[in-house]
Design a protein around this motif. Structure first.
Motif, PDB file in Angstrom:
ATOM      1  N   TYR A  32     -64.653  48.806 -30.629  1.00  0.00           N
ATOM      2  CA  TYR A  32     -64.153  50.029 -30.021  1.00  0.00           C
ATOM      3  C   TYR A  32     -65.135  50.607 -29.003  1.00  0.00           C
ATOM      4  O   TYR A  32     -66.350  50.556 -29.188  1.00  0.00           O
ATOM      5  N   VAL A  33     -64.579  51.185 -27.959  1.00  0.00           N
ATOM      6  CA  VAL A  33     -65.334  52.054 -27.059  1.00  0.00           C
ATOM      7  C   VAL A  33     -65.485  53.397 -27.782  1.00  0.00           C
ATOM      8  O   VAL A  33     -64.530  53.864 -28.423  1.00  0.00           O
ATOM      9  N   ILE A  34     -66.663  53.970 -27.701  1.00  0.00           N
ATOM     10  CA  ILE A  34     -66.954  55.205 -28.413  1.00  0.00           C
ATOM     11  C   ILE A  34     -67.218  56.335 -27.419  1.00  0.00           C
ATOM     12  O   ILE A  34     -67.872  56.121 -26.390  1.00  0.00           O
ATOM     13  N   LEU A  56     -73.312  48.299 -22.946  1.00  0.00           N
ATOM     14  CA  LEU A  56     -73.815  47.958 -21.621  1.00  0.00           C
ATOM     15  C   LEU A  56     -73.377  48.963 -20.557  1.00  0.00           C
ATOM     16  O   LEU A  56     -74.039  49.126 -19.537  1.00  0.00           O
ATOM     17  N   ASN A  57     -72.267  49.616 -20.783  1.00  0.00           N
ATOM     18  CA  ASN A  57     -71.747  50.595 -19.829  1.00  0.00           C
ATOM     19  C   ASN A  57     -71.768  51.978 -20.469  1.00  0.00           C
ATOM     20  O   ASN A  57     -71.282  52.160 -21.580  1.00  0.00           O
ATOM     21  N   LEU A  58     -72.328  52.913 -19.731  1.00  0.00           N
ATOM     22  CA  LEU A  58     -72.451  54.284 -20.209  1.00  0.00           C
ATOM     23  C   LEU A  58     -71.850  55.232 -19.192  1.00  0.00           C
ATOM     24  O   LEU A  58     -71.869  54.968 -17.994  1.00  0.00           O
ATOM     25  N   TYR A  59     -71.366  56.343 -19.681  1.00  0.00           N
ATOM     26  CA  TYR A  59     -70.853  57.393 -18.804  1.00  0.00           C
ATOM     27  C   TYR A  59     -71.338  58.739 -19.335  1.00  0.00           C
ATOM     28  O   TYR A  59     -71.345  58.969 -20.550  1.00  0.00           O
ATOM     29  N   TYR A  60     -71.723  59.622 -18.411  1.00  0.00           N
ATOM     30  CA  TYR A  60     -72.107  60.988 -18.765  1.00  0.00           C
ATOM     31  C   TYR A  60     -71.471  61.952 -17.767  1.00  0.00           C
ATOM     32  O   TYR A  60     -71.396  61.666 -16.580  1.00  0.00           O
ATOM     33  N   ILE A  61     -71.072  63.104 -18.255  1.00  0.00           N
ATOM     34  CA  ILE A  61     -70.666  64.129 -17.296  1.00  0.00           C
ATOM     35  C   ILE A  61     -71.923  64.667 -16.635  1.00  0.00           C
ATOM     36  O   ILE A  61     -73.025  64.602 -17.176  1.00  0.00           O
ATOM     37  N   ALA A 102     -60.245  50.636 -23.241  1.00  0.00           N
ATOM     38  CA  ALA A 102     -60.432  51.630 -22.187  1.00  0.00           C
ATOM     39  C   ALA A 102     -61.786  51.402 -21.558  1.00  0.00           C
ATOM     40  O   ALA A 102     -62.696  50.867 -22.195  1.00  0.00           O
ATOM     41  N   THR A 103     -61.928  51.804 -20.305  1.00  0.00           N
ATOM     42  CA  THR A 103     -63.257  51.826 -19.709  1.00  0.00           C
ATOM     43  C   THR A 103     -63.941  53.113 -20.163  1.00  0.00           C
ATOM     44  O   THR A 103     -63.284  54.058 -20.629  1.00  0.00           O
ATOM     45  N   MET A 107     -61.911  56.649 -20.693  1.00  0.00           N
ATOM     46  CA  MET A 107     -61.935  57.303 -22.009  1.00  0.00           C
ATOM     47  C   MET A 107     -62.439  58.739 -21.877  1.00  0.00           C
ATOM     48  O   MET A 107     -61.841  59.663 -22.419  1.00  0.00           O
ATOM     49  N   CYS A 108     -63.527  58.908 -21.136  1.00  0.00           N
ATOM     50  CA  CYS A 108     -64.103  60.246 -21.018  1.00  0.00           C
ATOM     51  C   CYS A 108     -63.285  61.156 -20.111  1.00  0.00           C
ATOM     52  O   CYS A 108     -63.111  62.329 -20.398  1.00  0.00           O
ATOM     53  N   HIS A 109     -62.790  60.617 -19.006  1.00  0.00           N
ATOM     54  CA  HIS A 109     -62.026  61.454 -18.067  1.00  0.00           C
ATOM     55  C   HIS A 109     -60.666  61.835 -18.640  1.00  0.00           C
ATOM     56  O   HIS A 109     -60.220  62.976 -18.502  1.00  0.00           O
ATOM     57  N   GLN A 110     -59.972  60.875 -19.230  1.00  0.00           N
ATOM     58  CA  GLN A 110     -58.602  61.107 -19.675  1.00  0.00           C
ATOM     59  C   GLN A 110     -58.510  61.453 -21.156  1.00  0.00           C
ATOM     60  O   GLN A 110     -57.415  61.680 -21.656  1.00  0.00           O
ATOM     61  N   ILE A 111     -59.652  61.492 -21.826  1.00  0.00           N
ATOM     62  CA  ILE A 111     -59.707  61.827 -23.255  1.00  0.00           C
ATOM     63  C   ILE A 111     -58.742  60.932 -24.021  1.00  0.00           C
ATOM     64  O   ILE A 111     -57.803  61.384 -24.684  1.00  0.00           O
ATOM     65  N   ILE A 112     -58.998  59.635 -23.919  1.00  0.00           N
ATOM     66  CA  ILE A 112     -58.193  58.625 -24.598  1.00  0.00           C
ATOM     67  C   ILE A 112     -58.892  58.243 -25.887  1.00  0.00           C
ATOM     68  O   ILE A 112     -60.064  57.882 -25.872  1.00  0.00           O
TER      69      ILE A 112
END
Length: 126
Positions: A32-34, A56-61, A102-103, A107-112
């Motif tokens: 799962y993407v978390i 390997l891929n991270l996202y932050y606001i 999800a990418t 996931m973070c933008h669309q709250i999936i």
């Protein structure tokens, strides 16, 4: 029973740190993407940070970039959110969530999410 359980919230002063943990039970987290999301009083829920299955891929606001760090330990079925230099505007209920496909951006933008934790309160105040 499939669930996510967060812990680590609390009341801290501005500039202090907290580390949130999210433990999965009933399913294997490495598939799962978390994501970590938060919702302040009277505000909409927002995606704070998301991490891909292998980390390997991270996202932050933007508002937490450079202060927060997301990580995961798939062997422990656990994800983390290290929060440093906390500000009063970080005050919110923090939720972890999981989704299989999800990418990190979507996931973070669309709250999936497929699974949600119950949330843990983070309060930052002097």
């Amino acid at each position: 029973q499939l669930q996510l359980v967060e812990s680590g919230g609390g009341l801290v002063q501005p500039g202090e740190s907290l580390r949130l943990s999210c433990v999965a039970s009933g399913f294997t987290l490495d598939d799962y993407v978390i994501g970590w999301f938060r919702q302040g009083a009277g505000k909409e829920r927002e995606g704070v940070s998301c991490i891909s299955k292998r980390g390997l891929n991270l996202y932050y606001i933007d508002s937490v970039t450079g202060r927060f760090a997301i990580s995961r330990d798939n062997a422990k079925n656990t994800a983390y959110l290290q929060m440093n230099s906390l500000k009063p505007e970080d005050t919110a209920v923090y939720y972890c969530a999981a989704v299989q496909f999800a990418t990190v951006q979507s996931m973070c933008h669309q709250i999936i999410a497929k699974y949600w934790g119950q949330g843990t309160q983070v309060s930052v105040s002097s």
